[in-house]
Design a protein around this motif. Structure first.
Motif, PDB file in Angstrom:
ATOM      1  N   ARG A 155       0.834  -1.205   0.000  1.00 40.77           N
ATOM      2  CA  ARG A 155       0.000   0.000   0.000  1.00 40.77           C
ATOM      3  C   ARG A 155       0.866   1.252   0.000  1.00 40.77           C
ATOM      4  N   ARG A 156       0.229   2.373  -0.311  1.00 42.10           N
ATOM      5  CA  ARG A 156       0.801   3.693  -0.096  1.00 42.10           C
ATOM      6  C   ARG A 156      -0.093   4.414   0.908  1.00 42.10           C
ATOM      7  N   MET A 195       0.853   7.248  -6.866  1.00 40.74           N
ATOM      8  CA  MET A 195       1.174   5.944  -6.300  1.00 40.74           C
ATOM      9  C   MET A 195       1.211   4.934  -7.436  1.00 40.74           C
ATOM     10  N   PRO A 196       1.993   3.863  -7.280  1.00 45.77           N
ATOM     11  CA  PRO A 196       2.051   2.867  -8.347  1.00 45.77           C
ATOM     12  C   PRO A 196       0.762   2.056  -8.419  1.00 45.77           C
ATOM     13  N   ALA A 197       0.434   1.609  -9.606  1.00 41.66           N
ATOM     14  CA  ALA A 197      -0.721   0.731  -9.775  1.00 41.66           C
ATOM     15  C   ALA A 197      -0.479  -0.577  -9.035  1.00 41.66           C
ATOM     16  N   ALA A 208      -7.007  -0.183 -10.101  1.00 44.89           N
ATOM     17  CA  ALA A 208      -7.014   1.047 -10.902  1.00 44.89           C
ATOM     18  C   ALA A 208      -5.846   1.042 -11.885  1.00 44.89           C
ATOM     19  N   SER A 209      -6.109   1.481 -13.090  1.00 43.32           N
ATOM     20  CA  SER A 209      -5.093   1.450 -14.146  1.00 43.32           C
ATOM     21  C   SER A 209      -4.212   2.692 -14.106  1.00 43.32           C
ATOM     22  N   PRO A 210      -2.977   2.572 -14.588  1.00 46.58           N
ATOM     23  CA  PRO A 210      -2.130   3.764 -14.707  1.00 46.58           C
ATOM     24  C   PRO A 210      -2.836   4.844 -15.522  1.00 46.58           C
ATOM     25  N   PRO A 248       3.184   0.364 -12.373  1.00 43.85           N
ATOM     26  CA  PRO A 248       3.515  -0.499 -11.231  1.00 43.85           C
ATOM     27  C   PRO A 248       4.995  -0.408 -10.879  1.00 43.85           C
ATOM     28  N   ASP A 249       5.306  -0.720  -9.621  1.00 44.28           N
ATOM     29  CA  ASP A 249       6.709  -0.769  -9.183  1.00 44.28           C
ATOM     30  C   ASP A 249       7.470  -1.825  -9.977  1.00 44.28           C
TER      31      ASP A 249
END
Length: 204
Positions: free
Chosen positions: A113-114, A125-127, A173-175, A203-204
């Motif tokens: 999580r963020r 935040m990353p997806a 949720a998508s980028p 994503p990371d």
């Protein structure tokens, strides 16, 4: 403390830096820092809290790199010195908690999580992660992931430290999407009346 004066270098931090160098595989640098650490000791071999970093001032018994008149011995510094001697003898930092090594180095664990707070308003935040919202009072988080075409209400829960939080399920949720949210403060019975935004990145 009356607001005057300034702090001086702490020898024990040399020991901490030496442990960092040893962990990074630079044993020769760690050994060199040990000499610097020991060079800060007073005449009786006692390690001070701080050393003098200015020019020599013999009239005040202050010499560059030597005890500055602060607390001496500083047991914290002596314990760091003992730890460093042991670590150099072992060729590795001997007191690294094995749980942390396993979790973050061997297993490469990453946070799922963020976290957003009023004093840490993340903007992106990353997806693939949850969005945790942490507050200092009980609230309902009113949020959307499609620019308010649909909306959701998620109540916070209180943890043992008095923090009210909830995890918004936005991992799908998508980028390029944006999470927008505001708050209804349950105890005060009022809305925040401000929207907050967190963009979803790759994503990371």
């Amino acid at each position: 403390f009356d607001g005057t004066g300034q702090g001086r270098p702490w020898p024990l931090l040399v020991g901490e830096r030496a442990h960092y160098e040893l962990a990074a595989g630079r044993e020769d640098k760690a050994a060199s820092l040990l000499k610097t650490f020991e060079g800060s000791a007073g005449a009786g071999g006692l390690l001070p809290e701080q050393v003098w970093d200015g020019p020599d001032m013999p009239e005040r018994e202050l010499w560059h790199g030597r005890p500055s008149g602060s607390a001496m011995p500083l047991v914290w510094a002596h314990s760091e010195h003992i730890k460093l001697l042991r670590s150099l003898s072992d060729g590795a930092v001997f007191d690294i908690p094995p749980q942390g090594v396993r979790r973050y180095i061997e297993d490469s664990t990453v946070a799922p999580r963020r976290t957003w707070r009023f004093n840490h308003k993340v903007r992106t935040m990353p997806a693939g992660k949850l969005l945790r919202v942490e507050l200092l009072a009980r609230a309902v988080v009113h949020w959307s992931s499609d620019d308010w075409a649909t909306a959701h209400d998620t109540a916070t829960i209180e943890n043992a430290f008095g923090i009210h939080f909830t995890d918004l399920p936005v991992a799908d949720a998508s980028p390029g999407n944006t999470i927008v949210f505001t708050f209804f403060w349950s105890d005060a019975g009022r809305w925040e009346n401000v929207d907050f935004f967190v963009g979803i990145g790759e994503p990371d």
